[in-house]
Design an enzyme around this catalytic site. Structure first.
Site, PDB file in Angstrom:
ATOM      1  CG  ASP A  64      32.685  40.731  37.589  1.00 58.56           C
ATOM      2  OD1 ASP A  64      33.228  41.012  38.313  1.00 58.56           O
ATOM      3  OD2 ASP A  64      31.762  41.520  36.743  1.00 58.56           O
ATOM      4  CD  GLU A  90      33.159  40.205  42.095  1.00 59.65           C
ATOM      5  OE1 GLU A  90      33.619  41.176  42.763  1.00 59.65           O
ATOM      6  OE2 GLU A  90      32.909  39.915  41.108  1.00 59.65           O
TER       7      GLU A  90
END
Length: 515
Positions: free
Chosen positions: A375, A411
């Site tokens: 993330d 990401e």
């Protein structure tokens, strides 16, 4: 307040903290500084547990053991080797609840936040029992005078670390491995997916055991996917402001334990077996592997649940604030925040970097995960401020003989500087969420104007992003829909998002109809 005064004040706080049950005499052996965490086993033929925890600023570290009634036994750790405090405690085994109190300098302006009145989780805890009850007790600073340490004992308001033996009888001797070109990922929220599947027994819905149930496995096989990507399963807690509104952090992007399966998804916990979430998680992975499905974990190494300077002191902040969090150069009392969550983890510090790598290896070797989706991955590569593909974390992932063999997905954006969208800029080992592919394909499906060249470029592997750096089309993870944005059904049903139910008056996130 000077550092000496701050240290003296914090030392006074430990007196208040120790006004709990009197510590009984406990025989303690020196133990070993490695591995970090709580490791059950033998020392000189004596059964017990080795405790080891790292802090470069601690003046004292106290191991706190809790019995079933919550009574606390405090054991000062006398041995400090290269900033690792350790001891071997005979007679302590799996299931033991524990925490730490750390004495040392209190000077928030200098980024020093030791306060022994606060019970801290072990950063290497393999399992966690309980959750946080928010209030002034969990704050390191005094509510009225924030420059001073709080004297309120937090033990009754924070979760406990648990000693765990992760040994498990695995059946997946030959774990699945699908070529990137053949990989089809399916993002899953453990609780949400299993709560709504009618063929999963009610007692198992919302749990790891439910996801490992034959009904869930059969459903995934029928979909034709090769890989499940689990939304965050590290131990997490909701933000205090959500609790105050009667809400919770459903997605789990607020980690407090990078080695522990989240206890809120455990059927074993619901059945009154603290620590059982570890074996339950392993059994789930084993069942998915038996069906030929890979398991990738969505990990949040960019920030923790301790939020900004005014947030709770649960673990890292009270242990070694400057080692775990990035601060503004010349102003160590202020956090750098490229996550939008109040803090950013310090991937350039040896203590934090070791924790990240140890965590990844643990989930790969002991929990049999097959890879990770990171993330806000650019935050991990902002060692000197801006994104760098030769940062310490990315370099360590490439060099580590275990981690480099796993599937690693980035990401490629965060909320950092102008270069916060780093699509196409990760090293060769990595695959990236390709948001440009998503937007182009969604526009095409919705009959929005899309140039033929743009469509062909995205469909054929986004050579403009990867070929110039010598990377193959498989560097692009061609996502269509994920948790942060419109579902496919909503995409073709609404012009704008409708997320009024969460209490944010539909102001959260982007207003773009693409997301």
């Amino acid at each position: 307040m000077t550092t000496n005064q701050a240290t003296s004040t914090a030392a006074g706080a430990v007196t208040a903290a120790r006004s709990a049950p009197d510590a009984r005499a406990t025989v303690v052996l020196p133990g070993m500084p490695f591995p970090l965490g709580a490791t059950p086993g033998e020392h000189a033929g004596i059964a017990g547990t080795n405790f080891a925890i790292a802090s470069s600023v601690a003046g004292s570290v106290t191991l706190c053991l809790f019995d079933a009634a919550g009574a606390e036994t405090q054991i000062p750790l006398a041995d400090d080797d290269a900033d690792v405090w350790h001891a071997f405690v005979p007679g302590v085994g799996p299931g033991q609840a524990y925490g730490y109190r750390v004495g040392g300098p209190w000077d928030p302006a200098r980024g020093l936040r030791c306060n022994p009145a606060k019970l801290l989780l072990d950063p290497y805890a393999k399992a966690v029992s309980g959750t946080v009850t928010f209030g002034p007790e969990v704050l390191g600073q005094d509510v009225t005078h924030p420059a001073e340490p709080s004297s309120l004992d937090s033990a009754g308001h924070v979760p406990r670390s648990l000693v765990v033996d992760p040994a498990f009888g695995w059946r997946d001797d030959k774990r699945p491995w699908h070529r990137y070109s053949d990989t089809v990922l399916y993002e899953i929220h453990v609780k949400g997916f299993t709560m709504r599947h009618p063929d999963i027994p009610p007692a198992l819905r919302g749990t790891y055991a439910g996801l490992g149930h034959q009904a869930a496995v059969a459903h995934l096989r029928d979909l034709g996917v090769t890989t499940v990507e689990l939304l965050p399963v590290h131990q997490n807690v909701p933000e205090a402001f959500l609790i105050q509104r009667g809400l919770t952090n459903y997605w789990g992007y607020n980690t407090i334990g990078f080695f522990a399966p989240h206890n809120g998804y455990s059927a074993a916990i619901l059945a009154g077996r603290p620590g059982g979430q570890v074996a339950e998680f392993q059994a789930m992975v084993d069942a998915l592997h038996q069906a030929g499905l890979e398991v990738i974990l969505d990990v949040v190494f960019n920030h923790t649940a301790e939020a900004g300077p005014d947030g709770p002191t649960l673990c890292f902040r009270g242990l070694d604030n400057l080692a775990y969090y990035r601060t503004v150069p010349g102003d160590p009392g202020t956090y750098i925040d490229t996550t939008g969550c109040g803090n950013s983890l310090n991937a350039g510090d040896p203590i934090m970097l070791q924790l990240m790598m140890d965590s990844l290896r643990y989930w790969l070797t002991e929990m049999h995960a097959d890879g990770f989706r990171f993330d806000l991955a650019p935050t991990l590569a902002r060692q000197e401020g801006g994104y760098s593909k030769v940062s310490a974390f990315l370099d360590m992932c490439s060099q580590d003989p275990v981690v480099c063999r796993a599937k690693l997905v980035a990401e490629p954006w965060d909320v950092g500087q102008m270069d916060s969208y780093d699509l196409g800029r990760f090293p060769p080992l990595w695959r990236e969420w390709n948001g440009k592919y998503r937007d182009t394909m969604r526009n095409f499906w919705r009959s929005h104007p899309v140039g033929l060249g743009e469509f062909a470029t995205r469909f054929a592997g986004s050579s403009d992003l990867y070929a110039t750096a010598g990377r193959r089309p498989t560097a692009s993870l061609n996502l269509i829909t994920v948790h942060d944005g419109f579902t496919l059904a909503d995409l073709v049903s609404y012009d704008d998002k409708h997320n009024e139910a969460n209490g944010e008056d539909n102001r959260d996130g982007t207003m773009s109809s693409l997301r």
